[in-house]
Design a protein around this motif. Structure first.
Motif, PDB file in Angstrom:
ATOM      1  N   LYS A 400     -98.488 -61.171 -58.828  1.00  0.00           N
ATOM      2  CA  LYS A 400     -99.725 -61.277 -57.701  1.00  0.00           C
ATOM      3  C   LYS A 400    -100.390 -62.500 -57.545  1.00  0.00           C
ATOM      4  CE  LYS A 400    -100.723 -57.860 -60.785  1.00  0.00           C
ATOM      5  NZ  LYS A 400    -100.443 -58.306 -61.954  1.00  0.00           N
ATOM      6  N   THR A 401    -101.115 -62.715 -58.818  1.00  0.00           N
ATOM      7  CA  THR A 401    -101.854 -64.454 -58.165  1.00  0.00           C
ATOM      8  C   THR A 401    -101.027 -64.988 -58.299  1.00  0.00           C
ATOM      9  OG1 THR A 401    -102.887 -63.294 -60.519  1.00  0.00           O
ATOM     10  CG2 THR A 401    -103.367 -66.043 -59.927  1.00  0.00           C
ATOM     11  N   SER A 402     -99.591 -65.470 -58.186  1.00  0.00           N
ATOM     12  CA  SER A 402     -99.206 -66.465 -57.771  1.00  0.00           C
ATOM     13  C   SER A 402     -98.601 -66.346 -56.459  1.00  0.00           C
ATOM     14  CB  SER A 402     -97.228 -66.634 -58.773  1.00  0.00           C
ATOM     15  OG  SER A 402     -97.565 -66.513 -60.105  1.00  0.00           O
ATOM     16  N   PHE A 441    -111.671 -65.805 -57.213  1.00  0.00           N
ATOM     17  CA  PHE A 441    -111.570 -65.623 -58.364  1.00  0.00           C
ATOM     18  C   PHE A 441    -111.302 -64.874 -59.392  1.00  0.00           C
ATOM     19  CE2 PHE A 441    -111.285 -70.116 -56.895  1.00  0.00           C
ATOM     20  CZ  PHE A 441    -109.786 -70.635 -57.049  1.00  0.00           C
ATOM     21  N   GLN A 442    -110.557 -64.040 -60.011  1.00  0.00           N
ATOM     22  CA  GLN A 442    -110.993 -62.923 -61.815  1.00  0.00           C
ATOM     23  C   GLN A 442    -111.991 -63.536 -62.222  1.00  0.00           C
ATOM     24  OE1 GLN A 442    -107.268 -62.940 -63.583  1.00  0.00           O
ATOM     25  NE2 GLN A 442    -108.632 -61.044 -64.492  1.00  0.00           N
ATOM     26  N   GLU A 443    -111.872 -64.988 -62.607  1.00  0.00           N
ATOM     27  CA  GLU A 443    -113.338 -65.605 -63.495  1.00  0.00           C
ATOM     28  C   GLU A 443    -114.179 -65.614 -62.112  1.00  0.00           C
ATOM     29  OE1 GLU A 443    -114.199 -68.369 -66.959  1.00  0.00           O
ATOM     30  OE2 GLU A 443    -112.811 -68.204 -66.125  1.00  0.00           O
ATOM     31  N   MET A 521    -108.322 -62.345 -52.814  1.00  0.00           N
ATOM     32  CA  MET A 521    -109.306 -61.244 -54.204  1.00  0.00           C
ATOM     33  C   MET A 521    -108.372 -60.777 -55.140  1.00  0.00           C
ATOM     34  SD  MET A 521    -111.570 -59.552 -52.203  1.00  0.00           S
ATOM     35  CE  MET A 521    -111.386 -58.703 -50.884  1.00  0.00           C
ATOM     36  N   ASP A 522    -109.016 -61.865 -55.670  1.00  0.00           N
ATOM     37  CA  ASP A 522    -108.086 -61.721 -57.340  1.00  0.00           C
ATOM     38  C   ASP A 522    -108.892 -60.708 -58.787  1.00  0.00           C
ATOM     39  OD1 ASP A 522    -106.358 -61.530 -59.662  1.00  0.00           O
ATOM     40  OD2 ASP A 522    -105.697 -63.805 -59.649  1.00  0.00           O
ATOM     41  N   ASP A 523    -108.167 -59.763 -58.313  1.00  0.00           N
ATOM     42  CA  ASP A 523    -108.385 -59.050 -59.775  1.00  0.00           C
ATOM     43  C   ASP A 523    -109.939 -58.696 -59.761  1.00  0.00           C
ATOM     44  OD1 ASP A 523    -106.274 -59.420 -62.599  1.00  0.00           O
ATOM     45  OD2 ASP A 523    -106.774 -58.119 -60.413  1.00  0.00           O
TER      46      ASP A 523
HETATM   47 MG    MG Z   1    -103.091 -62.403 -62.325  1.00  0.00          MG
END
Ligand code: MG
Ligand code: DUT
Length: 606
Positions: A400-402, A441-443, A521-523
């Motif tokens: 997914k992130t990729s 980002f996720q973080e 948007m990631d997570d």
């Molecule tokens: Mg990911």
């Protein structure tokens, strides 16, 4: 800065600039680093001139003293004595002035070169692609920027000038001794070989120990860094005592090594002294005999002692210089490694600015892998209309992130194409592309500074109004104005003063401020309480209005609201469609729905 002004613009000499660029780009790392000094051509020549002058003048002084003793004192003429005295004073004044010029010149050009080098290195590191930063530890980059540059600085400061002045002093002193008497000259040179042997043995013993000592110091530093930034974990697991004793062990080792270095040093220095002193004594004895025989004057005897010092001084330093040179060379190698790190993601030479986009995104038979030969994504084909919301779903590691990383071109595809509004992302400038994509980002990372600064990170000239609008959209305005200084409240290096959910909403505001046509948007909302989750969800819904959005979601409401859902499995799109469409068939989506979302459905039904 000042230094650069003198070097760069005034004379347009492309040939010279080309030569410097070549020098910096190829050859021995240390020479490449010296290319940074060459930028300050005038300062280099002037410094060299002062350096040579002061070294030569220093050679004259013993000779003058010899004249004072032999002529003035022997003739008993105060006026001649006065004349020579004035001469000695004059020489030392001029020598002082030269020495000032040389020191100032060296500092000017070394500091200027380091300024340029630090900037070049920093800029290069920041421009290196995601792939490089995936592979490289932060501590390593920090040590390139600090200790490696310090090592070079030492070499530039003392090493290079030392090399020049010591060479002049050594050969000058030898010449003066031979001129006085060839026997004394030979005796003087006779001390050199044993001194060189001892000096080299010293450097061979000390060099590696110094390296080891520095490595141990770096280990201690990284332990400090890790434990201070992870201090909460240490305390939570009651590991204080354990960490303290681990630190103590490292310190013990450091102390042991340090004492080893001191011991080695303390052994070699007296050995050197002994050799030098015996040589001096020998020559003094021979000289005294010659004076008695009338072959040598008293003044010459005195001068010969001074020249002998000048002869042995540089030789004693040889070992030290070798160690310094080796260290600088290793540092230069490290720095060049980074400067040579290839930019896998490079702007095409004819890259153009991406015009303002509507937000159409196309994946055209995209294959992608982080390492050559292995594919993480396989044959992804996707056509997203402006304004569409795409939810990506799939097991951890499914890619997914990729997928979303390819849109702002954080990585390059192996084969196939990623298009934004019909422009291949590899054909446009990175800046124009990324300016039009809001990334969450996720973080959630906040930088040291005010909340307003953090929101305006991607658009430094944003007005307070724009910042506030973005914050409102991200549901962040209300809590921000609760802080004592509102938008001007400072957040620490890791945003300690704000909660996790607040931090996330600040980063959402940061992405929204760009007012970009595309949002990825990631997570972003996986780890907060129900209330915050609801707030963030409505923030996201607001944010996605009128934009093309790619969301990696863990919440049913996001997935259900999406125009299209992509289900990934091992890098392949296995299902695609709306919530209702996908739920109607027996497939991966329904399985995910049943295991993960069914209970959310009950909660949301109310
Ligand atoms: Mg990911
Ligand atoms: N991978 C790498 N190098 C990286 C990142 C990922 O080799 O720098 C691999 C791990 C995984 C695959 O790529 O097998 C896909 O990773 P991705 O991060 O895209 O997976 P995800 O779907 O985002 O997983 P998660 O839900 O855990 O974030």
């Amino acid at each position: 800065m000042v230094a650069q002004d003198t070097a760069a613009p005034a004379r347009p000499v492309p040939e010279r600039a080309g030569a410097i660029a070549r020098m910096r780009a190829e050859g021995h790392p240390l020479l490449r680093m010296m290319g940074f000094l060459w930028e300050y051509e005038t300062a280099v020549s002037l410094t060299l001139l002062f350096l040579i002058a002061s070294s030569l003048l220093a050679l004259v002084t013993p000779s003058l003293i010899q004249q004072v003793i032999d002529r003035a004192a022997a003739y008993g003429s105060p006026s001649v004595l006065g004349l020579y005295a004035i001469g000695v004073v004059l020489v030392s004044v001029v020598n002082g002035a030269c020495s000032f010029g040389q020191r100032y010149g060296v500092a000017y050009l070394v500091q200027g070169a380091l300024f340029d080098l630090r900037n070049a290195l920093y800029s290069h590191i920041l421009h290196l692609p995601f792939g490089f930063h995936d592979r490289t530890r932060t501590g390593q980059l920090i040590s390139r920027m600090t200790s490696d540059i310090d090592n070079l600085s030492g070499f530039f400061d003392f090493g290079l000038t030392g090399l020049v002045s010591m060479t002049i002093t050594f050969f000058g002193a030898a010449f003066m001794l031979f001129r006085m008497s060839w026997q004394i000259g030979l005796l003087g040179l006779g001390i050199v070989p044993p001194l060189v042997v001892v000096a080299f043995r010293g450097s061979n013993t000390l060099g590696p120990r110094f390296f080891e000592l520095r490595r141990q110091f770096a280990r201690i530093m990284s332990q400090l860094q890790e434990n201070f930034s992870g201090v909460r974990v240490v305390k939570a697991f009651a590991r204080e005592e354990h960490e303290v004793s681990r630190f103590r062990l490292e310190l013990d080792e450091f102390l042991r090594q340090r004492m080893g270095v001191v011991r080695a040093f303390a052994t070699f220095m007296p050995l050197m002294d002994f050799l030098t002193n015996s040589g001096t004594l020998l020559i003094l004895g021979y000289g005294a005999l010659s004076v008695i025989n009338g072959q040598l004057s008293l003044g010459q005897l005195v001068a010969s002692q001074a020249y002998l010092m000048m002869l042995t001084g540089p030789v004693r330093m040889v070992g030290f210089m070798v160690v310094m040179g080796r260290r600088a060379s290793a540092a230069a190698e490290h720095i060049c490694e980074i400067l040579d790190a290839t930019r896998e993601v490079v702007e095409a030479p004819d890259a153009y600015d991406l015009p303002s986009v509507k937000g159409e995104v196309t994946f055209d038979h995209v294959f992608f892998g982080y390492e050559e030969g292995s594919h993480v994504l396989r044959d992804i084909t996707l056509h997203v209309q402006p304004g569409e919301t795409i939810a990506l779903l799939g097991a951890t590691g499914s890619g997914k992130t990729s997928v979303i990383n390819l849109i702002p071109r954080f990585y390059d595809v192996s084969t196939g194409r990623v298009l934004v509004d019909g422009h291949d992302v590899r054909e446009v400038t990175l800046h124009s592309l990324r300016q039009q994509i809001g990334t969450i980002f996720q973080e959630a990372v906040l930088f040291t500074g005010t909340i307003a600064d953090n929101i305006a990170f991607g658009k430094a000239d944003a007005t307070m109004d724009e910042i506030e609008r973005a914050a409102r959209m991200a549901q962040a305005h209300d809590f921000i104005i609760e802080f004592p200084d509102g938008y001007q409240t400072h957040v620490g290096e890791r945003g300690i003063t704000v909660s996790g959910g607040q931090r996330q909403r600040i980063t959402i505001a940061r992405a929204l401020l760009l007012d970009a046509a595309i949002l990825i948007m990631d997570d972003s909302t996986s780890s907060v309480d129900v209330e915050t989750e609801y707030l963030i969800q409505s923030a996201l819904n607001q944010a996605m209005q009128g934009r093309t959005a790619f969301v990696i979601a863990h919440r049913l409401s996001t997935v259900k609201n999406a125009d299209r859902i992509l289900v990934l499995d091992a890098g392949v799109v296995v299902q695609e469609g709306t919530h209702d469409e996908l739920l109607a068939v027996d497939g991966p989506y329904r399985r995910i729905y049943e295991t993960q979302f069914a209970d959310q459905e009950e909660g949301e039904a109310v």
